[in-house]
Design an enzyme around this catalytic site. Sequence first.
Site, PDB file in Angstrom:
ATOM      1  N   HIS A   1       4.570  57.356  38.348  1.00  0.00           N
ATOM      2  CA  HIS A   1       5.981  57.189  38.677  1.00  0.00           C
ATOM      3  C   HIS A   1       6.778  58.491  38.783  1.00  0.00           C
ATOM      4  O   HIS A   1       7.681  58.592  39.606  1.00  0.00           O
ATOM      5  CB  HIS A   1       6.608  56.301  37.599  1.00  0.00           C
TER       6      HIS A   1
ATOM      7  N   ASP B   1       2.187  53.678  39.947  1.00  0.00           N
ATOM      8  CA  ASP B   1       3.511  53.659  39.323  1.00  0.00           C
ATOM      9  C   ASP B   1       3.567  52.424  38.425  1.00  0.00           C
ATOM     10  O   ASP B   1       3.498  51.297  38.909  1.00  0.00           O
ATOM     11  CB  ASP B   1       4.587  53.582  40.426  1.00  0.00           C
TER      12      ASP B   1
ATOM     13  N   SER C   1      13.554  56.367  41.501  1.00  0.00           N
ATOM     14  CA  SER C   1      13.533  55.318  40.489  1.00  0.00           C
ATOM     15  C   SER C   1      14.853  54.547  40.510  1.00  0.00           C
ATOM     16  O   SER C   1      15.265  54.108  41.591  1.00  0.00           O
ATOM     17  CB  SER C   1      13.257  55.987  39.142  1.00  0.00           C
ATOM     18  N   TRP C   2      15.557  54.416  39.412  1.00  0.00           N
ATOM     19  CA  TRP C   2      16.896  53.796  39.483  1.00  0.00           C
ATOM     20  C   TRP C   2      17.753  54.517  40.533  1.00  0.00           C
ATOM     21  O   TRP C   2      18.582  53.905  41.201  1.00  0.00           O
ATOM     22  CB  TRP C   2      17.599  53.804  38.127  1.00  0.00           C
TER      23      TRP C   2
ATOM     24  N   GLY D   1      16.998  56.038  35.512  1.00  0.00           N
ATOM     25  CA  GLY D   1      17.401  55.263  34.345  1.00  0.00           C
ATOM     26  C   GLY D   1      17.726  53.843  34.776  1.00  0.00           C
ATOM     27  O   GLY D   1      16.808  53.105  35.096  1.00  0.00           O
TER      28      GLY D   1
END
Length: 316
Positions: free
Chosen positions: A295, A267, A112-113, A45
């Site tokens: 991703h 991605d 990711s985040w 996120g």
Amino acid sequence: MGLHTLYPAIEPYATGHLDVGDGHAIYWERCGTPGARPAVFLHGGPGGGISPSHRSLFDPERYDVLLFDQRGCGQSTPHAGLEANTTWHLVADIERLREMAGVEKWQVFGGSWGSTLALSYAETHPGRVSELILRGVYTLTKPELDWLYQFGVSEMFPDKWEAFVAPIPENERHEMMAAYYRRLTSDDRATRIAAAKAWSTWEGGVITLLPDPQLDNDFAQDAFAEAFARIECHYFVHAGWLEEGQLIRDAHRLREIPGVIVHGRYDMPCPAKYAWALHKAWPQAEFHLIEGAGHAYSEPGILDRLIRATDKFAEK
Ligand code: STX
């Protein structure tokens, strides 16, 4: 041998909420075998929350994994709360959770985040990290933000981009994140929810290589969308409270930490250029650029590499 896949679904052996101050309570769960190799899972996120499948990235017989919903999302409270909610609050929360778990060091796994947060944590507390596994690297620089919210992914997904810009009047579109932030922090619930759904649907629509109707549906739910969009936009308009280029600049602090970096060639939200930059700045880590993958951690080539990484570190 074929591609490695998720371990079977499991239930946590313990769950709870940790009061971290500032009115925030963090939902956590512990999975696997108590006392086995400790690991912490950092979700994406920001604002995405954990899901049951994340538990299955680790061999439950050889790991003792702590998963948690970062401030304001999932089952943490207050829902979608933005006060006292920054990267550095989360880094402090990880330390509190480590102390709660009673371990000196642990494996940090972030996608990711979650990779941004993992780098922020590991560069601040390198002595607390036994290994680092990063997927879909995001270093939260201005060009990465522009790529997703201003010009870049827009060129590849014109249909979805049209829906993303629709709630924003023409004269505000030169700064999409700021325009969304005004609406996501509006006092009017209908305005907030409409903006949240549009923001969240955009990301849900570009994170997998091929469309995933289930994901599109999940991202459009009111409660998920509100926390996800508000928290993500809040972090991103503030550039994650990081100095420009900070995470690559300070990557030399990782040199003693065994690491694996896994990134999909296609991605979209997190272009491979920044994973490549991390690889150059931290050459001691294994680097895998996965062909034919986007991703999401659930894409077969990515998942295979991630499971191999957790399995490899379980043997040490
Ligand atoms: N944000 C990328 C990210 O961390 C720029 C992310 N995007 N979607 C997710 O995470 C979830 C699927 C975890 C919600």
